[in-house]
Design an enzyme around this catalytic site. Structure first.
Site, PDB file in Angstrom:
ATOM      1  N   LYS A  21      33.180  14.912  -2.204  1.00 29.70           N
ATOM      2  CA  LYS A  21      34.381  15.175  -2.993  1.00 29.70           C
ATOM      3  C   LYS A  21      34.176  14.687  -4.424  1.00 29.70           C
ATOM      4  O   LYS A  21      33.650  13.589  -4.649  1.00 29.70           O
ATOM      5  CB  LYS A  21      35.577  14.472  -2.352  1.00 29.70           C
ATOM      6  CG  LYS A  21      36.920  14.819  -2.981  1.00 29.70           C
ATOM      7  CD  LYS A  21      38.072  14.234  -2.170  1.00 29.70           C
ATOM      8  CE  LYS A  21      39.417  14.645  -2.759  1.00 29.70           C
ATOM      9  NZ  LYS A  21      40.553  14.152  -1.953  1.00 29.70           N
ATOM     10  N   SER A  37      44.087  17.436  -1.920  1.00 27.40           N
ATOM     11  CA  SER A  37      43.144  17.486  -3.016  1.00 27.40           C
ATOM     12  C   SER A  37      41.704  17.752  -2.571  1.00 27.40           C
ATOM     13  O   SER A  37      40.820  17.987  -3.409  1.00 27.40           O
ATOM     14  CB  SER A  37      43.179  16.168  -3.805  1.00 27.40           C
ATOM     15  OG  SER A  37      42.816  15.075  -2.996  1.00 27.40           O
ATOM     16  N   SER A  55      46.022  14.748   1.426  1.00 29.69           N
ATOM     17  CA  SER A  55      44.857  15.411   0.830  1.00 29.69           C
ATOM     18  C   SER A  55      43.681  15.637   1.764  1.00 29.69           C
ATOM     19  O   SER A  55      42.740  16.342   1.407  1.00 29.69           O
ATOM     20  CB  SER A  55      44.382  14.618  -0.397  1.00 29.69           C
ATOM     21  OG  SER A  55      45.331  14.711  -1.432  1.00 29.69           O
TER      22      SER A  55
END
Length: 480
Positions: free
Chosen positions: A83, A158, A182
């Site tokens: 990420k 996210s 997320s």
């Protein structure tokens, strides 16, 4: 060598076994995934920084270790893109912000350290919203990640880049983080699995809020078993995180099979009317009750009293955002998105009594939820209140006729669970009439992460909804 497309949709477990037996090499596995990225990523935009040459070098080194009898880790040879909120030494990490568009860290985040130590091979970074704020993956540096089930729709966030990459076979496992949903929201939107672990289960370092309970790190994958495999290396104590739990990660290496008959399951389609949910999400999840009943569970409609949870989340999140990004507002206001500015300023407006009241409410909430789980073993509910929405929207502005005033409001079905401190799993559950994925949220008692995984695994095997591949692959001529 097996066909590349076969390698890209094998489970992480299957790949680790094949690699350990030398039925396939790490170079072959990496090459297959890089080819998939080359074919699909220009359309989906899930991987935003690719380190292909170094990834192939790492794969060759992994093959050499195995060939010479050196010890290898449980994730030996698995490709992974991290990420873009997680620092990677020597590899660009932008946090989705133009302020950090050329930022190259000099150290790895602890999550990255643990994955690499376990044998996973870094191939790049996955897309995020600006500074990771919000559940729609779009930013000024790389643009939007498109949903592979409908390219006109959001991939969530996210960890939206991670979710889309998993759905398309660009990587078998992924790392992510979760404050208000997320890990769970993008899993739901992309028909994959995401676990928000108990706070402290996966340690975090460096961390600006080391004592905080709101934000956690965790795994995503295409199956619950692969999430558990990833947890086996992510979990476990670390002295740099004061929250970290002592239970070793190896406890997640157990097999997930087993009977769930007799479990007491509370089903809540809308948290007792506390959150609006679009009818198409309700309809897609309605059969979930029958699935748990068929598995031998006792199911009834119920939910804990979450009074005050909104205030707790909004206060703690605003305080955390201001602490993390307040300096950026002072020096780069004109380079920050309006929602980011708003959330930082909300944090600055908080008083000492505001934070004290939030702490008191949080304590009372903990005990109400604890008592609720003396009656029930699981709480199941929608992950997201909407199906994947139009990619051109900043966020859904109306849910089932109810206006959403801020970019956070439509995520309440996830963020209200965040403040309980309970582990929560997003598992594929069905589709809308338009073919958009919908995930079921499985919540367990405090620190009962394994129970949540076990229940999710049983549900996954009964429904097999996660086996439906995204249409973008067929559209691009990629077998799935």
């Amino acid at each position: 060598m097996p066909p590349a497309d076969d390698l890209c949709f094998r489970t992480a477990y299957e790949l680790t076994v094949a690699l350990a037996r030398r039925e396939v090499s790490a170079r072959e596995v990496m090459t297959a995934h890089l080819e998939r990225i080359e074919r699909v990523n220009p359309t989906v935009n899930a991987i935003v920084t690719l380190d292909a040459d170094r990834a192939l070098e790492r794969a060759a080194e992994a093959d050499e270790r195995l060939a010479t009898g050196q010890p290898v880790g449980p994730l030996h040879g698995l490709p992974v893109a991290h990420k873009d909120l997680h620092d990677t030494a020597g590899l660009r990490t932008t946090y989705g912000s133009p302020i950090f568009a050329d930022h190259v860290p000099d150290r790895d985040h602890l999550v990255v350290q643990r994955l690499r130590r376990a044998g996973a091979l870094t191939l790049g970074k996955t897309n995020v919203p600006e500074l990771g704020l919000g559940s729609h993956t779009v930013n000024p540096v790389f643009g939007a990640t498109r949903n592979p089930y409908d390219l006109s729709r959001s991939a969530g966030g996210s960890s939206g880049g991670a979710g889309a990459a998993l759905a398309c076979g660009m990587q078998p496992i992924a790392d992510g983080s979760d404050t208000g949903g997320s890990l769970r929201n993008p899993a739901s939107f992309n028909n994959v699995v995401g676990l928000r672990p108990s706070p402290g289960r996966v340690p975090s370092w460096p961390d600006r809020v080391p004592w905080g309970q709101l934000s956690v790190k965790g795994p995503m994958a295409r199956t619950v078993a692969d999430v558990a495999l990833t947890m086996s290396v992510l979990a476990g104590p670390d002295p740099r995180d004061p929250r970290s739990l002592d239970t070793p990660g190896s406890t997640f290496a157990w097999q997930l099979g087993g009977d769930v008959a007799g479990l007491r399951v509370a089903w809540s389609p809308d948290l007792g009317g506390a959150v609006p949910v679009d009818p198409e999400v309700r309809d897609a999840l309605a059969p979930a009750v029958e699935v748990f009943t068929a598995l031998g569970c006792e199911v009834e409609e119920a939910c804990p009293d979450l009074s005050g949870a909104d205030e707790v989340f909004l206060a703690q999140r605003a305080w955390q955002v201001e602490l993390a990004y307040g300096a950026l507002l002072d020096g780069h206001r004109d380079r920050l998105a309006p929602d980011v500015v708003w959330n930082i300023e909300e944090g600055r407006a908080l008083s000492g009594p505001d934070l004290g009241r939030a702490q008191a409410l949080h304590g009372a909430l903990f005990h109400r939820v604890r008592v609720f789980f003396e009656t029930y073993d699981l709480l199941v509910l929608p992950v997201s209140q909407v199906a994947p929405f139009d990619i051109g929207l900043a966020y859904p502005t109306v849910v089932d006729g109810t206006p959403m005033e801020t970019y956070l409001d439509w995520m309440r079905s996830a963020y209200l669970i965040s403040v309980t401190g309970c582990p929560a799993l997003s598992v594929p559950a069905g589709f809308t009439p338009r073919g958009l994925p919908v995930g079921l949220q499985v919540v367990g008692p405090h620190r009962q992460d394994w129970s949540v995984l076990k229940a999710g695994h049983a549900f996954e095997r009964a429904t097999r909804a996660g086996e439906r591949r995204p249409p973008v692959l067929a559209d691009l001529g990629v077998p799935a």
